[in-house]
Design a protein around this motif. Structure first.
Motif, mmCIF file in Angstrom:
data_model
loop_
_atom_site.group_PDB
_atom_site.id
_atom_site.type_symbol
_atom_site.label_atom_id
_atom_site.label_comp_id
_atom_site.label_asym_id
_atom_site.label_seq_id
_atom_site.Cartn_x
_atom_site.Cartn_y
_atom_site.Cartn_z
ATOM 1 N N ARG A 23 110.254 -14.684 -111.836
ATOM 2 C CA ARG A 23 110.290 -13.242 -111.551
ATOM 3 C C ARG A 23 110.035 -12.962 -110.069
ATOM 4 N NH1 ARG A 23 113.404 -12.922 -115.417
ATOM 5 N NH2 ARG A 23 112.530 -12.861 -117.514
ATOM 6 N N LYS A 24 109.116 -13.687 -109.473
ATOM 7 C CA LYS A 24 108.857 -13.496 -108.042
ATOM 8 C C LYS A 24 110.077 -13.891 -107.218
ATOM 9 C CE LYS A 24 103.807 -13.809 -107.926
ATOM 10 N NZ LYS A 24 102.636 -14.552 -107.399
ATOM 11 N N ALA A 25 110.753 -14.974 -107.632
ATOM 12 C CA ALA A 25 111.968 -15.399 -106.927
ATOM 13 C C ALA A 25 113.040 -14.327 -107.028
ATOM 14 C CB ALA A 25 112.475 -16.719 -107.509
ATOM 15 N N GLU A 26 113.227 -13.779 -108.227
ATOM 16 C CA GLU A 26 114.231 -12.726 -108.415
ATOM 17 C C GLU A 26 113.908 -11.497 -107.572
ATOM 18 O OE1 GLU A 26 115.378 -13.728 -113.086
ATOM 19 O OE2 GLU A 26 113.827 -12.255 -112.606
ATOM 20 N N ASN A 27 112.640 -11.092 -107.580
ATOM 21 C CA ASN A 27 112.245 -9.892 -106.831
ATOM 22 C C ASN A 27 112.443 -10.084 -105.334
ATOM 23 O OD1 ASN A 27 111.514 -8.523 -109.159
ATOM 24 N ND2 ASN A 27 109.381 -9.142 -109.065
ATOM 25 N N LYS A 28 112.044 -11.250 -104.808
ATOM 26 C CA LYS A 28 112.190 -11.497 -103.374
ATOM 27 C C LYS A 28 113.657 -11.585 -102.978
ATOM 28 C CE LYS A 28 107.755 -13.861 -102.668
ATOM 29 N NZ LYS A 28 107.091 -15.148 -102.296
ATOM 30 N N LEU A 29 114.459 -12.231 -103.819
ATOM 31 C CA LEU A 29 115.883 -12.370 -103.514
ATOM 32 C C LEU A 29 116.560 -11.005 -103.465
ATOM 33 C CD1 LEU A 29 118.261 -14.293 -103.037
ATOM 34 C CD2 LEU A 29 118.584 -14.384 -105.511
ATOM 35 N N LEU A 30 116.272 -10.156 -104.441
ATOM 36 C CA LEU A 30 116.879 -8.828 -104.467
ATOM 37 C C LEU A 30 116.370 -7.962 -103.319
ATOM 38 C CD1 LEU A 30 116.924 -8.074 -108.299
ATOM 39 C CD2 LEU A 30 118.883 -8.439 -106.804
ATOM 40 N N PHE B 159 117.015 -16.095 -98.586
ATOM 41 C CA PHE B 159 115.981 -16.838 -99.301
ATOM 42 C C PHE B 159 114.652 -16.869 -98.539
ATOM 43 C CE2 PHE B 159 119.982 -18.464 -100.978
ATOM 44 C CZ PHE B 159 119.753 -18.362 -102.333
ATOM 45 N N GLU B 160 114.512 -15.975 -97.584
ATOM 46 C CA GLU B 160 113.288 -15.908 -96.796
ATOM 47 C C GLU B 160 112.078 -15.578 -97.675
ATOM 48 O OE1 GLU B 160 111.873 -13.878 -92.573
ATOM 49 O OE2 GLU B 160 113.491 -12.991 -93.743
ATOM 50 N N ASP B 161 110.972 -16.281 -97.448
ATOM 51 C CA ASP B 161 109.680 -16.070 -98.119
ATOM 52 C C ASP B 161 109.629 -16.597 -99.553
ATOM 53 O OD1 ASP B 161 108.633 -14.825 -95.857
ATOM 54 O OD2 ASP B 161 109.308 -12.846 -96.503
ATOM 55 N N LEU B 162 110.697 -17.215 -100.050
ATOM 56 C CA LEU B 162 110.622 -17.836 -101.370
ATOM 57 C C LEU B 162 109.985 -19.216 -101.235
ATOM 58 C CD1 LEU B 162 112.898 -15.633 -101.912
ATOM 59 C CD2 LEU B 162 113.692 -17.191 -103.706
#
Length: 244
Positions: free
Chosen positions: A205-212, A158-161
């Motif tokens: 969408r940003k959360a999904e992209n960062k997590l992946l 979860f880094e950077d979220l």
């Protein structure tokens, strides 16, 4: 190249260990995060009022259920009251801690991975100086046998979220947005917040992209030794040659 796995249990002054000693049917699993710890507490028996009171004093209760299968509690607490962490000693001796710590029947159970057996021996000698320790196993393992669970610490995933991105992701998850079929829509999710739909969707969408993206490194490690091609990627032709 071989690695070395060591499992051992220790006794010293620790509130979780002491609770497990007073309640032998209890198991406490402890995960360390960057600024807090999460405990999963289970028991096959019916908990007493005294036990429930002790659990309430451990931290913030995130989940609690008592049914025919027994007790199940998830709680969160800060790290500020803990002694100097034993995890620091693992790092000093080049040993990789494999969570969770398990407290059972008055013992704390740990597992570590090392690249050199000598590091494991030095770690155990260090711990013997100020606590009871019982070595359960020391074995050589192949690199491919490293458990996937130790590859992906939660705080790194979860880094950077941001807080809003995490909140948007949690709302979508708990509302059934990722279930098949979906139990809700982006419009319905946004209506439950104080932000516009476009803003909520951007956070999600940003959360999904960062997590992946964060999980990608661990995904590659997990699949590095796979020999199959279940999607037949290598057998397929260029996009223009494939049917929709």
């Amino acid at each position: 190249m071989s690695l070395y796995e060591a499992s051992f249990r220790v006794k010293h002054e620790c509130p979780y260990r002491e609770i497990s000693e007073r309640y032998p049917d209890l198991t406490i699993r402890e995960w360390y995060l960057s600024d807090c710890q999460v405990l999963e507490i289970t028991s096959s028996g019916t908990p007493t009022d005294d036990l429930l009171e002790e659990i309430d004093n451990l931290g913030t209760i995130l989940h609690r259920s008592v049914d025919d299968s027994g007790l199940h509690v998830v709680t969160q607490s800060c790290l500020c009251s803990l002694e100097e962490s034993i995890i620091d000693r693992f790092e000093e001796h080049n040993c990789l801690y494999q969570p969770p710590t398990v407290h059972r029947q008055g013992w704390e159970h740990y597992t570590v991975i090392a690249f050199d057996e000598a590091d494991v021996r030095e770690l155990i000698r260090n711990l013997e100086a100020d606590r009871d320790i019982d070595v359960l196993s020391k074995t050589a393992i192949a690199e491919q046998a490293i458990p996937h669970s130790m590859l992906a610490p939660v705080d790194q995933l979860f880094e950077d979220l941001t807080e809003r991105q995490l909140a948007a992701l949690r709302l979508a998850l708990e509302s059934g947005y990722y279930e098949q079929p979906r139990q809700t829509s982006l419009r319905e999710l946004a209506e439950r917040t104080a932000v516009a739909r476009s803003t909520y969707e951007e956070h999600l969408r940003k959360a999904e992209n960062k997590l992946l993206t964060n999980a990608g490194e661990f995904l590659r490690l997990v699949t590095a030794t796979a020999t199959g091609d279940p999607l037949r990627v290598e057998q397929s032709g260029p996009p223009e040659q494939r049917a929709d």
